[in-house]
Design an enzyme around this catalytic site. Structure first.
Site, PDB file in Angstrom:
ATOM      1  N   CYS A 204      -2.312   8.859   3.403  1.00 48.81           N
ATOM      2  CA  CYS A 204      -2.129   8.517   1.989  1.00 48.81           C
ATOM      3  C   CYS A 204      -3.436   8.721   1.228  1.00 48.81           C
ATOM      4  O   CYS A 204      -3.435   8.787   0.005  1.00 48.81           O
ATOM      5  CB  CYS A 204      -1.605   7.096   1.825  1.00 48.81           C
ATOM      6  SG  CYS A 204      -2.668   5.868   2.531  1.00 48.81           S
TER       7      CYS A 204
ATOM      8  N   GLU B 118       0.871  -1.176   0.000  1.00 50.95           N
ATOM      9  CA  GLU B 118       0.000   0.000   0.000  1.00 50.95           C
ATOM     10  C   GLU B 118       0.899   1.214   0.000  1.00 50.95           C
ATOM     11  O   GLU B 118       1.658   1.425   0.948  1.00 50.95           O
ATOM     12  CB  GLU B 118      -0.902   0.019   1.252  1.00 50.95           C
ATOM     13  CG  GLU B 118      -2.007  -1.008   1.228  1.00 50.95           C
ATOM     14  CD  GLU B 118      -3.029  -0.783   0.125  1.00 50.95           C
ATOM     15  OE1 GLU B 118      -3.077   0.312  -0.474  1.00 50.95           O
ATOM     16  OE2 GLU B 118      -3.781  -1.738  -0.150  1.00 50.95           O
TER      17      GLU B 118
END
Ligand code: UN1
Length: 478
Positions: A281, A247
């Site tokens: 993020c 990720e």
């Protein structure tokens, strides 16, 4: 008060010889923890412990795994206030954000406690008479987990809870800036009765993460962090055929259409771009605004951004805490310079901040009139900085939103059902948000991105079973 942390290996607290310091980003005079700085020997010991624990843990009754995870979840929730304070002291997000994240970690353990009991296999009819087929979801082995500093308890929870629920054992290396919060999770897992070696946590520099990824005793790796490091992790894992899930970054767009509810659009832009100091993020960093609403939106957002109270994360009046460290603070200031150097107009913020305590404070910045291909719109800033791009209509907005190498989360502010539905179908991102901030996701549903943002199976919720188990197909004839 300064804590002294240990590695957690094979059910023991292992004392470090050469500790390093971790400091409070809101007040850099304060040392939050002294942290072990391990190397290869520590990695080897932790992987050995996890391997030794695997046979018994993977064969344990699912009820044993349920009990452990449920108890861990309850304990985290009971201690949310105290752990949230530690998290905010160490990471710099505000106290409500810190306590909220701890709550999320507790809920994740409770969710995966239930997953341990759920049946994930299937019975199928064979094409041949007399033959029966079953599929099982089996544990894989030792999981090496590398977690970031921006969610120092929620991300360790969302990687380790499914690993443990499905019968795997864990070696986790948390990020350098936030070790005390991670160590608190390890303490809780130990105190709740995890068998020796089932859960191991080790501390050290980035090089230690590399050793963990390369270790032949690690069967699978889950990584959250930068794209630069993620790619190396992926290649190293692939080279020895370890399972891998990555990720990485985002450059998440939020489209604001002419027909948007202006107040709602401003609220979700403010939340998505600036809360948690923009260190998510999933943060909205490209605000793509159509012509007819553009000036009103920029003016209304600028007013809110200018009014944000930046300060010590533990002060109840603070809305935006500091960056996690000097490097992250400088990164925000650098990108503000790059954006204005490339022709962007600084509407508000961006000045350096001096507050009562020495900390890594950033004045939240809004930059207007940027071009879609400028660096501010293609590279991840990871700070309280957002830029606006003016477009003529929805079609152009979607085209800009879909440009670039990332595809994690994407949002749209509109009252039009037609555009909202079209966006959900045609936006290339792992998560789409209609009239909601791009950041701030639920804990019981899949999480992850498309394009350069993610690699491998989805994390979280019912999707986690994919990465944390392997399927066995069993045929029998009788
Ligand atoms: C969220 O937006 O609620 O590192 C979670 C990150 C993401 C998590 C975001 N993996 O910021």
């Amino acid at each position: 008060m300064t804590q002294t942390l240990h590695h957690f290996i094979g059910g023991e607290r292992v004392v470090a010889d050469t500790p390093v310091e971790s400091r409070n980003p809101s007040d850099t005079n304060e040392v939050v923890a002294r942290v072990p700085n391990g190397g290869e020997e520590v990695v080897n010991a932790a992987v050995d412990a996890a391997r030794a624990a695997f046979p018994a843990w993977s064969q344990a009754s699912p009820e044993v795994r349920f009990d452990l995870l449920d108890k861990v979840g309850d304990t985290i929730l009971r201690r949310a206030k105290e752990l949230g304070e530690l998290l905010s002291r160490e990471e710099g997000k505000t106290l409500p954000e810190g306590v909220g994240e701890v709550g999320r970690a507790g809920r994740i353990f409770k969710y995966f406690a239930g997953e341990a009991l759920r049946r994930h296999g299937q019975n199928l009819d064979s094409t041949r008479p007399g033959v029966e087929i079953q599929t099982y979801r089996e544990a894989v082995g030792v999981y090496g987990l590398i977690t970031p500093w921006n969610f120092p308890i929620a991300i360790p929870a969302w990687k380790s809870a499914p690993a443990l629920a499905f019968g795997n054992t864990v070696v986790i290396k948390p990020a350098g800036p936030t070790p005390a919060t991670a160590a608190a999770l390890a303490e809780i897992i130990y105190e709740c009765g995890a068998p020796k070696g089932v859960f191991n946590m080790i501390f050290g520099s980035g090089g230690m993460g590399g050793k963990l990824v390369d270790h032949p005793g690690v069967d699978a790796i889950s990584f959250t962090g930068s794209q630069l490091v993620g790619r190396k992790v992926g290649q190293a894992a692939m080279a020895r055929q370890a399972r891998v899930q990555l990720e990485m970054g985002g450059k998440n767009p939020l489209i604001i259409l002419d027909d948007a509810d202006l107040e709602r659009a401003v609220a979700i832009a403010l939340d998505g771009s600036y809360f948690a100091t923009g260190q998510r993020c999933t943060a909205s960093s490209r605000l793509i605004v159509t012509d007819a609403i553009h000036d009103r939106f920029v003016a209304a957002l600028a007013e809110k951004v200018a009014a944000l109270r930046v300060g010590n994360a533990l002060d109840p009046n603070t809305q935006i805490g500091p960056a996690v460290n000097q490097e992250q603070m400088e990164q925000s200031y650098n990108y503000i310079d790059i954006a204005t150097g490339d022709g962007g107009r600084l509407v508000t913020g961006g000045g350096r901040l001096k507050l009562d305590t020495p900390g890594w404070y950033v004045q939240p910045a809004l930059i207007a009139d940027t071009h879609r291909d400028q660096r501010i719109n293609t590279e991840e800033v990871f700070g309280p900085v957002a830029s606006t791009i003016r477009v003529k209509d929805y079609d152009e907005a979607l085209e800009v939103a879909n440009s670039g190498e990332f595809g994690l989360s994407a949002g749209i502010a509109t009252t039009s059902l037609k555009y909202a539905r079209h966006f959900q179908r045609h936006m290339r991102a792992g998560m789409t948000m209609v009239n909601l901030a791009t950041a701030g996701v639920d804990y019981h549903v899949p999480f992850g991105g498309s394009k350069g943002s993610s690699y491998g199976a989805r994390e979280q919720g019912f999707a986690a079973v994919e990465f944390y188990t392997q399927t066995k197909t069993s045929y029998s004839w009788s």
